[in-house]
Design an enzyme around this catalytic site. Structure first.
Site, short mmCIF file in Angstrom:
data_model
loop_
_atom_site.label_atom_id
_atom_site.label_comp_id
_atom_site.label_asym_id
_atom_site.label_seq_id
_atom_site.Cartn_x
_atom_site.Cartn_y
_atom_site.Cartn_z
N ASP A 255 14.58 31.76 -16.73
CA ASP A 255 15.93 31.67 -16.19
C ASP A 255 16.59 30.32 -16.75
OD1 ASP A 255 14.87 33.65 -14.48
OD2 ASP A 255 14.96 32.45 -12.83
N HIS A 399 11.26 28.73 -17.38
CA HIS A 399 12.82 28.47 -17.62
C HIS A 399 12.85 28.05 -19.22
CE1 HIS A 399 12.69 27.87 -13.45
NE2 HIS A 399 13.95 28.21 -13.35
ZN ZN Z 1 17.85 29.54 -12.30
#
Ligand code: ZN
Length: 443
Positions: A255, A399
């Site tokens: 993400d 991430h």
């Molecule tokens: Zn996020």
């Protein structure tokens, strides 16, 4: 003797002449309703003239290349497949227009299209300019490779069909209408009573069965414009779902990117391990790093929507939610030419109202292994969390904007690979789960 022979020849020639003329007249009478008129030049191609053939109220426009065999093939095709096709209402006038979809040194592909009420009816024709032959899919592939080719096409098509309610079937007949581009084949899939569905499949997917002359090359590039379909099914997208059905699969998801210096390193690692993953990108980041987005798409990685500004959606108005998603979706489409199938709400925060705002064709994808890599920023801890919880069908949240996460990905790919895990994208995982369920239920 000689004279006699000569006279005989003359008589024969005369008879042949009479026969030819009467045959021509006969044909003309038979096809009396078919006429050809040349009326103007194709605006996109300076040397191509536009002509038309008409029969029973149907007028078909077509390009004239001034290459005898090619022009002949086009007219024969129109007479056989467009003018002679069963027309429900013979009394109404209709016009079939054409569009040169691809025109290269070697081949030309023509799309004929006709508005029929709400629907557009299509016919496609691809001609080998070298010898004027009309190409079928059989002509494109190496001998004995046709079955494999149709299998590949069927698998690719299945992924496109899975989200629709239409029954899925695939056979050779389904792939008979196509346009040959330099990098892809675009099929027009016909279904009874439905709009023809265009479906582009990358040549990468089947280059090993494709004849050399039809591989992507200079000779197959469009002469005028370099056009390819906007949305192309690529090799990595869905191929080989079957082989994963009986294997341990796991989905890596990233993400908040893409980001220069980290996302690119993760992409390198994924390629090294032949792994698929999903990047839930932020519109604000994608805008700054279009090249990374393009690379993801080109390398067959999945791109999902993680909104534009990373705001908590449950605190936004309906309109704000829509805008956050739409802006990002537009960017993804503009940059990659593809639409995203999945979205992930920032912080995993979602409720019934937010779900209602989401478009039906966008599925929400959460996760079940949270590495908390944004908080700990510690490679060992991230790896540990994944290894402790890894199991078939899990979705890992990371991430792609931290160096520590990049390092962890490298170790995770190595460790899980050695345990026999296959890395699939999030939508592939959903697909695999769905197919397994179908098998269990005996569908
Ligand atoms: Zn996020």
């Amino acid at each position: 003797m000689r004279k006699k022979k000569l006279r005989k020849k003359r008589v024969l020639a005369l008879l042949l002449g009479i026969f030819a003329v009467s045959w021509a007249i006969h044909s003309t009478i038979q096809k009396a309703s078919t006429e050809t008129i040349s009326f103007h030049m194709d605006p996109n191609y300076p040397n191509i003239e536009v002509s038309s053939l008409s029969a029973m109220g149907t007028h078909v426009e077509f390009p004239v290349f001034h290459i005898e065999k090619v022009d002949q093939a086009i007219q024969t095709y129109i007479k056989e497949y467009i003018l002679d096709s069963d027309r429900k209402d013979e009394n109404s006038e209709s016009v079939v227009k054409y569009h040169i979809a691809h025109y290269s040194e070697q081949t030309v592909s023509i799309l004929f299209h006709e508005n029929q009420g709400e629907k557009v009816k299509t016919n496609t024709l691809t001609i080998n300019l070298m010898d004027g032959t009309i190409l079928s899919i059989n002509d494109l592939v190496l001998e004995d490779k046709l079955d494999e080719f149709v299998n590949i096409l069927s698998n690719a098509t299945f992924s496109k069909w899975k989200n629709t309610n239409q029954p899925f079937w695939a056979d050779r007949e389904m792939f008979k209408d196509f346009i040959l581009y330099n990098d892809s084949l675009l099929f027009y899939i016909k279904q009874e009573g439905q709009q023809d569905v265009p479906l582009a499949i990358s040549k990468q997917l089947f280059s090993h069965v494709l004849k050399e002359q039809f591989q992507a090359s200079e000779a197959n590039q469009d002469l005028i414009k370099n056009r390819e379909p906007r949305e192309i099914i690529t090799e990595q997208s869905k191929q080989g779902i079957e082989e994963f059905l009986n294997q341990k699969v796991i989905a890596l998801t990233f993400d908040d990117g893409p980001k220069q210096g980290t996302t690119d390193k993760i992409l390198d690692l994924l390629t090294k391990y032949n792994a698929h993953a999903t990047f839930f990108v932020l519109g604000s980041m994608a805008e700054k790093n279009p090249d990374l987005l393009k690379r993801m798409s080109k390398e067959g990685q999945e791109i999902g929507n993680h909104t534009y500004n990373h705001k908590q959606m449950t605190k936004l108005t309906d309109e704000e939610i829509y805008t956050e998603l739409k802006q990002t979706e537009n960017l993804i489409q503009k940059i990659t030419g593809k639409t995203s199938e999945l979205m992930r709400p920032p912080y995993g925060s979602i409720d019934v109202r937010v779900r209602n705002v989401l478009n039906d064709d966008m599925e929400v994808m959460l996760w079940n292994i949270d590495t908390e890599d944004w908080k700990c920023r510690n490679t060992d801890e991230i790896v540990q969390e994944v290894m402790n919880n890894a199991a078939d069908g899990k979705v890992i949240l990371m991430h792609d904007i931290y160096q520590t996460s990049v390092e962890a990905v490298s170790i995770i790919l190595e460790k899980l690979s050695s345990q026999g895990y296959k890395f699939v994208s999030a939508s592939e995982l959903l697909e695999i789960q769905k197919r397994r369920m179908m098998v269990n239920e005996g569908i």
